[in-house]
Design a protein around this motif. Structure first.
Motif, PDB file in Angstrom:
ATOM      1  N   LEU A   1      64.964  29.346  41.450  1.00  0.00           N
ATOM      2  CA  LEU A   1      65.094  28.049  40.777  1.00  0.00           C
ATOM      3  C   LEU A   1      64.384  26.937  41.556  1.00  0.00           C
ATOM      4  O   LEU A   1      63.761  26.056  40.967  1.00  0.00           O
TER       5      LEU A   1
ATOM      6  N   GLU B   1      69.501  33.738  43.264  1.00  0.00           N
ATOM      7  CA  GLU B   1      68.877  33.062  42.136  1.00  0.00           C
ATOM      8  C   GLU B   1      68.374  31.678  42.523  1.00  0.00           C
ATOM      9  O   GLU B   1      67.404  31.170  41.946  1.00  0.00           O
TER      10      GLU B   1
ATOM     11  N   GLN C   1      73.046  29.580  33.335  1.00  0.00           N
ATOM     12  CA  GLN C   1      72.004  30.282  32.599  1.00  0.00           C
ATOM     13  C   GLN C   1      71.440  29.409  31.482  1.00  0.00           C
ATOM     14  O   GLN C   1      70.222  29.393  31.244  1.00  0.00           O
TER      15      GLN C   1
ATOM     16  N   ALA D   1      71.077  23.738  37.061  1.00  0.00           N
ATOM     17  CA  ALA D   1      71.264  25.185  37.146  1.00  0.00           C
ATOM     18  C   ALA D   1      71.404  25.623  38.599  1.00  0.00           C
ATOM     19  O   ALA D   1      72.249  26.472  38.935  1.00  0.00           O
ATOM     20  N   HIS D   2      70.591  25.030  39.474  1.00  0.00           N
ATOM     21  CA  HIS D   2      70.652  25.373  40.888  1.00  0.00           C
ATOM     22  C   HIS D   2      72.000  24.968  41.489  1.00  0.00           C
ATOM     23  O   HIS D   2      72.625  25.738  42.236  1.00  0.00           O
TER      24      HIS D   2
ATOM     25  N   GLU E   1      63.334  25.950  31.399  1.00  0.00           N
ATOM     26  CA  GLU E   1      62.119  26.709  31.092  1.00  0.00           C
ATOM     27  C   GLU E   1      61.480  26.186  29.808  1.00  0.00           C
ATOM     28  O   GLU E   1      60.257  26.017  29.730  1.00  0.00           O
TER      29      GLU E   1
ATOM     30  N   ARG F   1      60.827  27.267  40.840  1.00  0.00           N
ATOM     31  CA  ARG F   1      60.527  26.724  39.514  1.00  0.00           C
ATOM     32  C   ARG F   1      60.440  25.198  39.586  1.00  0.00           C
ATOM     33  O   ARG F   1      59.596  24.591  38.933  1.00  0.00           O
TER      34      ARG F   1
ATOM     35  N   SER G   1      69.242  26.775  33.033  1.00  0.00           N
ATOM     36  CA  SER G   1      67.987  27.364  33.478  1.00  0.00           C
ATOM     37  C   SER G   1      67.054  27.597  32.294  1.00  0.00           C
ATOM     38  O   SER G   1      65.865  27.261  32.344  1.00  0.00           O
TER      39      SER G   1
ATOM     40  N   LEU H   1      66.864  22.273  35.656  1.00  0.00           N
ATOM     41  CA  LEU H   1      66.754  23.245  36.744  1.00  0.00           C
ATOM     42  C   LEU H   1      67.578  22.829  37.952  1.00  0.00           C
ATOM     43  O   LEU H   1      68.178  23.679  38.629  1.00  0.00           O
TER      44      LEU H   1
END
Length: 259
Positions: free
Chosen positions: A45, A41, A4, A29-30, A11, A48, A7, A26
């Motif tokens: 991602l 999720e 989190q 996070a993935h 952003e 994104r 991610s 990102l």
């Protein structure tokens, strides 16, 4: 928690125009999400990551990542990710000049947006994109009310300066086709003011630069300077009020659309 944080960091970096850092965060996070089994999720991602590539001006990589995101969204039935993917697909199609296909995909996204629980920003960006498509279809008169609605939604939802500024730019792009070059210059300057230090993406910067050139050619220097001065003094709400007046709508505290 690490996923989190990564991610969120991605952003923030994307909003600041630091696309290399956004991609790194990102991707991390993935990877962490995959280790946790958070496959739903993952589709969002990857989408994104596709937007990061698009915003950096790498359309080919954006296409590749978007195809992967589309596959993952379909596999895991992630409705919100599907809507987001369709928005990006329609954007890329429009940029390539495939207007009819862009309209088809955008309308599909709009029609299915309620399948999930999307944030209001989804409706905002889809409305703005639909307006851009209308202009490409040769119907700018239909586009302006769409941007007006998108701006109303953005203000009501408290969307970011980046989103609000992008919609003001969208309105400014519509107006020259309606013979309204001076209000377009006002709104473009207002978009600059609303964005502040938030940078434009590569595609946004290209579009704005082209619009600025058209307005410079269409307006006397004194009129252009006056329009820019007026726009620079507007906040998001007053700029949106001007769009509402130009669109023929009603908006409390409206700005005069007069020359």
């Amino acid at each position: 928690m690490r996923a989190q944080v990564r991610s969120a960091s991605g952003e923030i970096a994307m909003a600041r125009g630091d696309y290399a850092s956004a991609r790194t965060h990102l991707e991390a996070a993935h990877k962490l999400g995959q280790e946790l089994g958070a496959y739903a999720e993952g589709a969002f991602l990857v989408a994104r990551l596709s937007e990061v590539a698009y915003r950096a001006g790498d359309a080919a990589n954006a296409e590749r990542l978007l195809a992967r995101a589309d596959e993952e969204a379909d596999r895991y039935s992630v409705w919100d990710a599907r809507t987001y993917v369709r928005f990006l697909q329609a954007t890329l199609l429009l940029d390539r000049g495939e207007v009819a296909r862009a309209r088809e995909v955008c309308d599909l996204a709009v029609g299915r947006v309620s399948d999930g629980t999307p944030p209001p920003v989804f409706r905002v960006v889809l409305g703005g994109l639909s307006a851009r498509i209308s202009v490409a279809e040769g119907d700018p008169a239909a586009a302006l009310p769409m941007v007006d609605e998108a701006l109303r939604t953005a203000l009501a939802a408290g969307c970011t300066e980046q989103i609000l500024g992008a919609q003001l730019e969208g309105a400014a792009e519509v107006l020259p086709a309606l013979g309204q070059a001076r209000p377009a210059a006002v709104l473009l300057a207002a978009a600059d003011a609303v964005r502040g230090l938030v940078p434009r993406s590569v595609p946004e910067r290209s579009a704005v630069d082209a619009l600025a050139e058209r307005l410079s050619a269409a307006l006397p220097a004194a009129d252009l300077a006056a329009a820019r001065e007026r726009g620079a003094a507007l906040d998001g709400g007053r700029a949106a009020a001007l769009v509402a007046v130009l669109a023929g709508g009603e908006h409390e505290g409206g700005e005069s659309a007069g020359e």
